[in-house]
Design a protein around this motif. Structure first.
Motif, PDB file in Angstrom:
ATOM      1  N   ASP A  67      23.077   1.175  -9.193  1.00  0.00           N
ATOM      2  CA  ASP A  67      21.674   0.460  -9.090  1.00  0.00           C
ATOM      3  C   ASP A  67      21.766  -0.196  -7.866  1.00  0.00           C
ATOM      4  O   ASP A  67      20.720  -0.322  -7.448  1.00  0.00           O
ATOM      5  CB  ASP A  67      21.529  -0.891 -10.242  1.00  0.00           C
ATOM      6  N   LEU A  68      23.038  -0.533  -7.280  1.00  0.00           N
ATOM      7  CA  LEU A  68      23.236  -1.325  -6.032  1.00  0.00           C
ATOM      8  C   LEU A  68      23.084  -0.160  -4.872  1.00  0.00           C
ATOM      9  O   LEU A  68      22.108  -0.516  -3.751  1.00  0.00           O
ATOM     10  CB  LEU A  68      23.985  -2.215  -6.110  1.00  0.00           C
ATOM     11  N   GLU A  69      23.188   0.874  -4.990  1.00  0.00           N
ATOM     12  CA  GLU A  69      23.061   1.784  -4.166  1.00  0.00           C
ATOM     13  C   GLU A  69      21.823   2.476  -4.152  1.00  0.00           C
ATOM     14  O   GLU A  69      21.021   2.772  -2.912  1.00  0.00           O
ATOM     15  CB  GLU A  69      24.324   3.438  -4.735  1.00  0.00           C
ATOM     16  N   ALA A  70      20.848   2.646  -4.931  1.00  0.00           N
ATOM     17  CA  ALA A  70      19.667   2.979  -5.396  1.00  0.00           C
ATOM     18  C   ALA A  70      19.157   1.936  -4.209  1.00  0.00           C
ATOM     19  O   ALA A  70      18.349   1.965  -4.149  1.00  0.00           O
ATOM     20  CB  ALA A  70      19.539   3.009  -6.851  1.00  0.00           C
ATOM     21  N   ARG A  71      19.155   0.598  -4.797  1.00  0.00           N
ATOM     22  CA  ARG A  71      19.243  -0.225  -3.977  1.00  0.00           C
ATOM     23  C   ARG A  71      18.587  -0.308  -2.630  1.00  0.00           C
ATOM     24  O   ARG A  71      17.991  -0.526  -1.775  1.00  0.00           O
ATOM     25  CB  ARG A  71      18.687  -1.258  -4.873  1.00  0.00           C
ATOM     26  N   TRP A  72      19.965   0.404  -2.419  1.00  0.00           N
ATOM     27  CA  TRP A  72      20.421   0.249  -0.597  1.00  0.00           C
ATOM     28  C   TRP A  72      19.077   1.226   0.144  1.00  0.00           C
ATOM     29  O   TRP A  72      18.736   1.580   1.162  1.00  0.00           O
ATOM     30  CB  TRP A  72      21.570  -0.072  -1.194  1.00  0.00           C
ATOM     31  N   THR A  73      19.437   2.688  -0.712  1.00  0.00           N
ATOM     32  CA  THR A  73      19.046   3.517  -0.627  1.00  0.00           C
ATOM     33  C   THR A  73      17.710   3.738  -0.382  1.00  0.00           C
ATOM     34  O   THR A  73      16.660   3.996   0.954  1.00  0.00           O
ATOM     35  CB  THR A  73      19.377   5.333  -1.072  1.00  0.00           C
ATOM     36  N   SER A  74      16.644   2.751  -0.659  1.00  0.00           N
ATOM     37  CA  SER A  74      15.305   2.427  -1.097  1.00  0.00           C
ATOM     38  C   SER A  74      15.168   1.481  -0.581  1.00  0.00           C
ATOM     39  O   SER A  74      13.684   1.332   0.067  1.00  0.00           O
ATOM     40  CB  SER A  74      14.718   2.282  -2.592  1.00  0.00           C
ATOM     41  N   GLY A  75      16.312   0.833   0.277  1.00  0.00           N
ATOM     42  CA  GLY A  75      15.083  -0.185   1.687  1.00  0.00           C
ATOM     43  C   GLY A  75      14.773  -1.541   0.990  1.00  0.00           C
ATOM     44  O   GLY A  75      15.146  -2.528   1.582  1.00  0.00           O
ATOM     45  N   GLU A  76      15.638  -1.644  -0.456  1.00  0.00           N
ATOM     46  CA  GLU A  76      14.945  -3.043  -1.292  1.00  0.00           C
ATOM     47  C   GLU A  76      16.521  -4.153  -0.327  1.00  0.00           C
ATOM     48  O   GLU A  76      16.043  -5.349  -0.913  1.00  0.00           O
ATOM     49  CB  GLU A  76      15.551  -2.992  -2.392  1.00  0.00           C
ATOM     50  N   ILE A  77      17.193  -3.476  -0.295  1.00  0.00           N
ATOM     51  CA  ILE A  77      19.064  -4.717   0.303  1.00  0.00           C
ATOM     52  C   ILE A  77      19.320  -4.033   1.313  1.00  0.00           C
ATOM     53  O   ILE A  77      19.770  -2.844   0.973  1.00  0.00           O
ATOM     54  CB  ILE A  77      19.918  -4.913  -1.310  1.00  0.00           C
ATOM     55  N   THR A  78      20.501  -4.705   2.196  1.00  0.00           N
ATOM     56  CA  THR A  78      20.843  -4.606   3.373  1.00  0.00           C
ATOM     57  C   THR A  78      22.059  -3.325   2.706  1.00  0.00           C
ATOM     58  O   THR A  78      22.277  -3.854   1.405  1.00  0.00           O
ATOM     59  CB  THR A  78      21.181  -4.958   3.974  1.00  0.00           C
ATOM     60  N   ALA A  79      22.582  -2.672   3.461  1.00  0.00           N
ATOM     61  CA  ALA A  79      24.097  -2.212   3.306  1.00  0.00           C
ATOM     62  C   ALA A  79      24.641  -3.290   3.212  1.00  0.00           C
ATOM     63  O   ALA A  79      25.873  -3.246   2.626  1.00  0.00           O
ATOM     64  CB  ALA A  79      24.386  -1.392   4.492  1.00  0.00           C
ATOM     65  N   LEU A  80      24.649  -4.330   3.785  1.00  0.00           N
ATOM     66  CA  LEU A  80      26.103  -5.468   3.350  1.00  0.00           C
ATOM     67  C   LEU A  80      26.231  -5.902   2.163  1.00  0.00           C
ATOM     68  O   LEU A  80      26.586  -6.370   1.471  1.00  0.00           O
ATOM     69  CB  LEU A  80      25.603  -6.645   5.066  1.00  0.00           C
ATOM     70  N   GLU A  81      24.231  -6.147   1.939  1.00  0.00           N
ATOM     71  CA  GLU A  81      24.802  -6.787   0.779  1.00  0.00           C
ATOM     72  C   GLU A  81      24.858  -6.048  -0.719  1.00  0.00           C
ATOM     73  O   GLU A  81      25.240  -5.906  -1.684  1.00  0.00           O
ATOM     74  CB  GLU A  81      23.003  -7.174   0.045  1.00  0.00           C
ATOM     75  N   CYS A  82      24.520  -4.267  -0.648  1.00  0.00           N
ATOM     76  CA  CYS A  82      24.987  -3.532  -1.158  1.00  0.00           C
ATOM     77  C   CYS A  82      27.014  -3.342  -1.244  1.00  0.00           C
ATOM     78  O   CYS A  82      27.424  -3.719  -2.732  1.00  0.00           O
ATOM     79  CB  CYS A  82      24.609  -2.055  -0.484  1.00  0.00           C
TER      80      CYS A  82
END
Length: 92
Positions: free
Chosen positions: A46-61
């Motif tokens: 889920d975090l990976e999907a949020r990162w790839t969609s631009g919702e969170i940063t790579a660092l947050e992911c």
């Protein structure tokens, strides 16, 4: 790749290691994804999907995913040592 290094302490014991994740550049697989698949709690995707969609940063992911890992130091060392490396990549 896992390389034990001596600490700067007086006892000279190896107290830490450096693990480099090559994301398929030197290893034949993405080491982080393989580590997460084997040792992370459900939800890391889920975090990976949020990162790839631009919702969170790579660092947050990455911070969130690493917090989901349930792996001991010996397990991590064994896992890293077993990562398949590209035979054609020059040793360093």
């Amino acid at each position: 790749m896992l390389t034990p290094l001596s600490s700067s302490g007086d006892d000279g014991d190896a107290s830490w290691a450096v693990v480099c994740d090559f994301d398929g550049t030197i290893s034949r697989i993405d080491g982080t994804d393989a580590l997460l698949q084997q040792y992370a709690l459900p939800g890391w995707q889920d975090l990976e999907a949020r990162w790839t969609s631009g919702e969170i940063t790579a660092l947050e992911c990455m911070q969130g995913q690493i917090a989901m890992l349930r792996v001991s130091s010996p397990q991590l060392e064994q896992f890293a040592a077993a990562l398949p490396l590209d035979e054609t990549f020059a040793s360093f």
